[in-house]
Design a protein around this motif. Structure first.
Motif, mmCIF file in Angstrom:
data_model
loop_
_atom_site.group_PDB
_atom_site.id
_atom_site.type_symbol
_atom_site.label_atom_id
_atom_site.label_comp_id
_atom_site.label_asym_id
_atom_site.label_seq_id
_atom_site.Cartn_x
_atom_site.Cartn_y
_atom_site.Cartn_z
ATOM 1 N N ASP A 36 0.880 -1.006 0.389
ATOM 2 C CA ASP A 36 -0.056 -0.117 0.106
ATOM 3 C C ASP A 36 0.724 1.539 -0.278
ATOM 4 O OD1 ASP A 36 -2.140 -1.846 -0.383
ATOM 5 O OD2 ASP A 36 -2.778 -1.419 2.144
ATOM 6 N N GLY A 37 1.777 1.288 0.046
ATOM 7 C CA GLY A 37 3.187 2.471 0.558
ATOM 8 C C GLY A 37 2.670 3.284 1.139
ATOM 9 N N VAL A 38 2.108 2.516 2.706
ATOM 10 C CA VAL A 38 1.952 3.462 3.674
ATOM 11 C C VAL A 38 3.212 4.522 3.823
ATOM 12 C CG1 VAL A 38 1.347 4.051 6.321
ATOM 13 C CG2 VAL A 38 0.930 2.014 4.214
ATOM 14 N N THR B 214 -11.717 11.176 -2.682
ATOM 15 C CA THR B 214 -10.480 10.309 -3.672
ATOM 16 C C THR B 214 -10.837 11.247 -5.222
ATOM 17 O OG1 THR B 214 -12.024 9.025 -3.966
ATOM 18 C CG2 THR B 214 -10.826 7.957 -2.355
ATOM 19 N N LEU B 215 -9.083 10.403 -5.425
ATOM 20 C CA LEU B 215 -8.689 10.654 -7.070
ATOM 21 C C LEU B 215 -8.714 9.195 -7.670
ATOM 22 C CD1 LEU B 215 -8.252 12.373 -8.646
ATOM 23 C CD2 LEU B 215 -5.981 11.741 -8.484
ATOM 24 N N LEU B 216 -9.114 9.132 -8.651
ATOM 25 C CA LEU B 216 -9.101 7.733 -9.635
ATOM 26 C C LEU B 216 -7.923 8.201 -10.722
ATOM 27 C CD1 LEU B 216 -12.798 6.030 -9.537
ATOM 28 C CD2 LEU B 216 -10.785 6.058 -7.657
ATOM 29 N N LEU C 282 -6.405 20.962 -1.171
ATOM 30 C CA LEU C 282 -6.452 19.915 -1.322
ATOM 31 C C LEU C 282 -5.299 19.239 -1.496
ATOM 32 C CD1 LEU C 282 -8.785 18.098 -1.522
ATOM 33 C CD2 LEU C 282 -8.541 18.627 -4.569
ATOM 34 N N THR C 283 -4.922 17.695 -0.942
ATOM 35 C CA THR C 283 -3.730 17.251 -1.287
ATOM 36 C C THR C 283 -3.608 16.051 -1.303
ATOM 37 O OG1 THR C 283 -3.855 17.319 1.158
ATOM 38 C CG2 THR C 283 -1.927 19.177 0.317
ATOM 39 N N LEU C 284 -2.710 15.577 -2.310
ATOM 40 C CA LEU C 284 -3.002 14.086 -2.580
ATOM 41 C C LEU C 284 -2.162 13.101 -1.796
ATOM 42 C CD1 LEU C 284 -4.097 12.518 -4.821
ATOM 43 C CD2 LEU C 284 -2.402 13.329 -6.364
ATOM 44 N N ALA C 285 -2.638 12.464 -1.305
ATOM 45 C CA ALA C 285 -1.946 10.885 -0.272
ATOM 46 C C ALA C 285 -0.745 10.270 -1.589
ATOM 47 C CB ALA C 285 -2.431 9.767 0.297
ATOM 48 N N PHE C 286 0.063 9.173 -1.166
ATOM 49 C CA PHE C 286 0.732 8.383 -1.537
ATOM 50 C C PHE C 286 0.377 7.119 -2.005
ATOM 51 C CE2 PHE C 286 3.559 11.865 -1.564
ATOM 52 C CZ PHE C 286 4.240 11.832 -2.731
ATOM 53 N N ASP C 287 -1.166 7.349 -1.084
ATOM 54 C CA ASP C 287 -2.118 5.696 -1.497
ATOM 55 C C ASP C 287 -2.548 5.012 -2.578
ATOM 56 O OD1 ASP C 287 -3.695 7.170 -0.395
ATOM 57 O OD2 ASP C 287 -3.909 5.874 0.881
ATOM 58 N N ASN C 288 -2.008 4.609 -3.343
ATOM 59 C CA ASN C 288 -2.212 4.642 -4.607
ATOM 60 C C ASN C 288 -3.031 2.984 -4.277
ATOM 61 O OD1 ASN C 288 -1.791 6.938 -6.343
ATOM 62 N ND2 ASN C 288 0.489 5.838 -6.113
ATOM 63 N N THR C 289 -4.694 2.844 -3.872
ATOM 64 C CA THR C 289 -4.395 1.192 -3.943
ATOM 65 C C THR C 289 -5.475 0.833 -5.471
ATOM 66 O OG1 THR C 289 -4.608 1.754 -1.904
ATOM 67 C CG2 THR C 289 -5.695 0.338 -2.461
ATOM 68 N N LEU C 290 -5.341 -0.279 -6.150
ATOM 69 C CA LEU C 290 -5.897 -0.705 -7.236
ATOM 70 C C LEU C 290 -7.241 -1.233 -6.871
ATOM 71 C CD1 LEU C 290 -5.515 -2.059 -9.959
ATOM 72 C CD2 LEU C 290 -5.040 -4.459 -9.406
ATOM 73 N N ILE C 291 -8.880 -0.739 -7.476
ATOM 74 C CA ILE C 291 -9.667 -1.554 -7.118
ATOM 75 C C ILE C 291 -9.821 -1.909 -8.276
ATOM 76 C CG2 ILE C 291 -10.511 0.891 -5.336
ATOM 77 C CD1 ILE C 291 -11.298 2.243 -7.467
ATOM 78 N N TRP D 232 -6.741 2.658 -10.506
ATOM 79 C CA TRP D 232 -7.151 3.543 -8.836
ATOM 80 C C TRP D 232 -7.229 4.421 -8.169
ATOM 81 C CZ3 TRP D 232 -3.420 1.011 -12.543
ATOM 82 C CH2 TRP D 232 -2.502 0.016 -12.199
ATOM 83 N N LYS D 233 -7.846 3.906 -6.566
ATOM 84 C CA LYS D 233 -7.086 5.193 -6.159
ATOM 85 C C LYS D 233 -6.272 5.784 -4.778
ATOM 86 C CE LYS D 233 -10.196 2.467 -1.573
ATOM 87 N NZ LYS D 233 -10.738 2.256 -1.185
ATOM 88 N N THR D 234 -6.924 6.975 -4.859
ATOM 89 C CA THR D 234 -5.596 7.733 -4.120
ATOM 90 C C THR D 234 -6.381 8.667 -2.908
ATOM 91 O OG1 THR D 234 -3.969 7.419 -5.973
ATOM 92 C CG2 THR D 234 -3.780 9.221 -3.893
#
Length: 835
Positions: free
Chosen positions: A222-224, A777-779, A505-514, A799-801
């Motif tokens: 998950d790249g936490v 989330t950002l897709l 608005l900030t974007l995290a690094f937790d790119n999760t494949l959905i 992916w969702k972030t």
């Protein structure tokens, strides 16, 4: 908490660090668990005998799970159960599994204060059992991973659980002099796998199964993120280049080299690494190569010897770096998990995508918890792309400008925008005033809280304040709406105390494949056409747990003429086709808007006449396995000024339209329905560092292929990039203030360590904003490639972030004078001007 088990694993008591519930307290406990040794000090000689040809790091695989210490006082019934043969069980919070530690050493102690206690040492019960199991009578010839471990455990009480077979077979022999635990370590290296040994209990607390899972990779990817000053308490980074080589000469046991299979060259080398790490010598053209020699006593074939040498070189062609990290009590990382360590103050900056290879756990004193990440397996110790991304998010330029404002070194410039002018016409009911704040030439509006904008209105003649109006608009932020009759001088002061360190608005690094689909496995649609085209845009139907993907269509039902058709395909979350719709004249499918109307998807999209003369926004309700076109299943919403990519924010009733030239046009739905498109906000991608590829221009690395867009008002997001020469950018802007909110350079490794990132194998497609839910989330969707046992397969995935909306709720407006701008709003008979 630890559960005390007797020699038969029956529950006989409990230990609680606080002595709660009448249980026995304990202190000084420590659990150490690892899947591999740190390999920072390896030398070439280590590789000559035992080298795994599938992964040069496999020889460092070393599973161990021990309890070096725990102290238990006398005077409690439970302390009487701590005897030879006792066990302690604990549950790991990262995976909820129960681990049983066999107490191997129990020491009775009286300290200087007269306190009596037991000092204990333990080891995972599987290790204790396997150490005491000899391998007499076991055999396995050319075995795969699962069969080898089943043979190994045949004489034990442990069973093979989950198996992630790493592929390939190996010749396995069991020596009578070996114990099962030593052989398990050998198999981990042979098959490049990792193990986890735990016990399952029933509802009554009785053990049911002793399980050993065999996985190619434990943990999650998950790249936490771990940030200094937050989750990261302390960190040590050890770098060494003692054993750094950029050229290796391989030999087999006969002393043969590889010249005959390597173009007459007796070595393998890494020129890029040599340029970076070696030093130039006077009179020599280029840096000296750092040379070494290796000998294999088991590889005779010259081609295999060369390949082996390349693998070895990959371990030694860079400085070795290991990190020891102390993390906060609230942060959990499981063994094998991928985490990203970030400390932008360390020099050089620390940005490490790493796996947890060792853990230290203490329940009595969680401040002793520590994880070790080292150069092992898929660890990326040097990650310039991640550094670049962190700098994108931090935006060091803006950070410096904001610091200059706070320190009084620079002054902000305020720009007021009235897109409809400053005088009223007879039919105008409202006017909008927007604020832009600049430092030098950089728009920093996204970094200001709503409380930073203080609006005033005064009489143009007397200068008297309109206190009723000012109270009405005191929380309006960077945009106010004036009603007809609001005449006077409107001023916006900027309150510097509400300048923030991060954007709105900030974007995290937790790119999760959905959602993903292997394109060779794509099914045929209703008309028998394989759905293998790239998914240009994907909409997620969270209510029905489905997705709808669009792509350019050229199959058996293609419309006549020059227009491009779109196929919308509906899938379940396992990428199985449910049904489809073909929209003749629908275009490339780069973006669309969708929402549920009475439980059925309604899609808004670009569409053309079949004679390719006019473009429109069209809408249609999902029609299973139908072929539709404008006027025949598709209803016209409004006309468009040429081909556009459409996205819709149905909740706020806004649309965005973009084109390949970089134009971004945002319009209210109500302003456009039944007429021509009417833009309220306009801007260009070029304003934000994106230079779209013009029609007919060959990609040469100076342009970005714009791909897709979406809107969640006031934010518009768009992406760009194709091929290795272009950065794969995702950009978010605030259309009201015309300011950049974030921009990220996406790289394949941030979405999965097994994704390829070469020429055309990581291409952005979908980008979508989901802000109006409980978890913004950002897709992002990509076409991507994976190498599976030597064969490269093309995938499409989504992916969702996580997105974070800045919380400004605690800001309280006050009223010192600061930077401002004014604008005079007059009646229809007055000219009005901007001052």
């Amino acid at each position: 908490m630890y559960v005390i088990l007797d020699k038969n694993l029956n529950r006989v008591g409990m230990l609680d660090a606080n002595g709660g519930f009448g249980s026995c307290p304990f202190w000084g406990d420590e659990i150490n668990i690892q899947i591999a040794d740190q390999d920072s000090d390896i030398v070439l000689d280590d590789q000559s005998e035992s080298f795994n040809t599938t992964d040069p790091h496999a020889n460092t695989k070393n599973w161990n799970h021990t309890m070096p210490s725990i102290y238990i006082p006398y005077g409690y019934p439970e302390s009487e159960e701590i005897i030879q043969g006792a066990h302690l069980a604990y549950q790991d919070e990262t995976n909820n599994r129960w681990y049983v530690m066999r107490l191997t050493d129990i020491k009775d102690v009286i300290d200087a204060s007269g306190t009596h206690y037991k000092s204990c040492v333990g080891v995972n019960l599987a290790i204790w059992d396997l150490i005491h199991t000899k391998l007499d009578g076991l055999s396995a010839t050319m075995a795969n991973c699962e069969d080898a471990f089943k043979a190994l455990l045949a004489k034990t009480s442990w069973t093979v659980g989950s198996v992630d077979d790493t592929g390939g077979t190996a010749k396995i022999t069991f020596s009578k002099s070996e114990n099962a635990q030593a052989k398990l370590q050998t198999l981990c290296q042979t098959y490049d796998c990792e193990v986890d040994a735990y016990i399952e209990f029933d509802s009554a607390g009785q053990p049911t199964t002793k399980v050993i899972d065999i996985m190619h990779e434990l943990g999650v990817d998950d790249g936490v993120p771990v940030n200094y000053g937050d989750e990261l308490i302390s960190m040590e980074r050890l770098s060494t280049d003692t054993n750094l080589y950029t050229r290796l000469y391989p030999y087999n046991s006969n002393g043969d080299g590889i010249e005959d299979v390597n173009g007459g060259i007796p070595y393998v080398e890494n020129e890029t690494a040599n340029d970076e790490y070696s030093t130039r010598i006077v009179g020599v053209d280029g840096p000296k190569y750092l040379e070494g020699a290796i000998t294999s006593k088991s590889i005779d074939n010259h081609g295999a010897l060369r390949d082996w040498a390349k693998g070895v070189l990959g371990k030694f062609d860079h400085p070795r770096i290991n990190y020891s990290i102390q993390i906060g009590n609230d942060f959990t990382a499981g063994l094998g998990d991928h985490i990203r360590i970030k400390d932008m103050e360390m020099l050089p900056k620390a940005a490490v995508d790493a796996r947890v290879i060792q853990k230290t756990i203490s329940q009595a004193d969680p401040t002793q918890n520590q994880v070790i990440v080292g150069e092992f397996a898929t660890v990326k110790v040097v990650t310039p792309n991640l550094i670049s991304q962190l700098q994108d998010q931090l935006n060091s330029k803006i950070e410096g400008l904001l610091d200059d404002i706070k320190d009084g070194k620079k002054v902000a410039t305020v720009n007021l925008i009235t897109s409809s002018g400053t005088t009223w016409s007879e039919d105008e009911k409202q006017k909008i005033i927007d604020v832009q704040v600049f430092v030098d030439s950089t728009n920093v509006t996204s970094y200001l809280s709503s409380a930073a904008f203080r609006w005033t209105k005064t009489n143009q003649t007397s200068g008297v304040h309109d206190s009723v109006w000012e109270t009405k608009h005191e929380n309006d932020g960077y945009e106010i709406i004036l009603d007809n009759g609001d005449i006077g001088t409107v001023t916006c002061h900027i309150e510097g105390d509400y300048i923030k360190d991060e954007a709105e608005l900030t974007l995290a690094f937790d790119n999760t494949l959905i959602w993903s689909q292997k394109r060779v496995d794509a099914q045929a649609d209703y008309w028998g056409d394989k759905t293998r085209s790239a998914s240009q845009f994907i909409w997620v139907d969270e209510t029905n747990n489905q997705v709808i993907a669009s792509s350019a269509y050229g199959g058996s039902q293609q419309s006549p003429g020059s227009v491009t058709d779109t196929e919308f395909v509906r899938y379940d979350m396992n990428a199985k086709i449910i049904d489809a719709v073909i929209v003749q004249g629908g275009g490339h499918g780069s973006s669309f808007g969708c929402h549920l109307v009475n439980g059925v998807p309604e899609i808004w999209t670009n569409i053309k006449d079949l004679d390719d003369k006019n473009a429109y926004v069209g809408k249609f309700v999902w029609q299973s396995n139908k072929i539709i076109s404008l006027g025949k299943g598709v209803t016209q919403v409004c006309t468009l000024p040429g081909t556009r990519r459409i996205a819709v924010d149905f909740e706020n009733e806004w649309m965005v339209a973009t084109n390949m030239a970089g134009n971004i046009d945002v319009a209210r739905i109500s302003d456009c329905e039944g007429r021509d498109w009417v833009s309220t906000y306009t801007m260009k991608m070029q304003d934000f560092g994106v230079k779209p590829l013009p029609s007919g221009v060959t990609n040469d690395g100076t342009y970005n292929a714009s791909q897709s867009n979406d809107i969640s008002f006031p934010y518009v997001v768009f992406n760009s990039g194709i091929g290795a020469v272009e950065p794969r950018l995702v950009t978010c802007v605030n259309v009201i203030t015309h300011s950049m909110v974030f921009q990220r350079t996406n790289v394949a490794s941030e979405f999965g360590s097994d994704l390829l990132d070469q020429t055309h194998d990581f291409e952005p497609e979908t980008v979508a904003l989901y802000l109006h839910n409980s978890a913004p989330t950002l897709l992002q969707g990509f076409n991507y490639e994976k190498d599976e046992e030597g064969t490269i397969y093309l995938y499409r995935g989504l992916w969702k972030t996580t997105l974070t909306l800045r919380d400004d709720s605690g800001d309280v407006l006050n009223y010192p004078e600061s930077d401002d701008d004014t604008i005079a709003i007059g009646d229809a008979s007055e000219e009005g001007d901007v001052q």
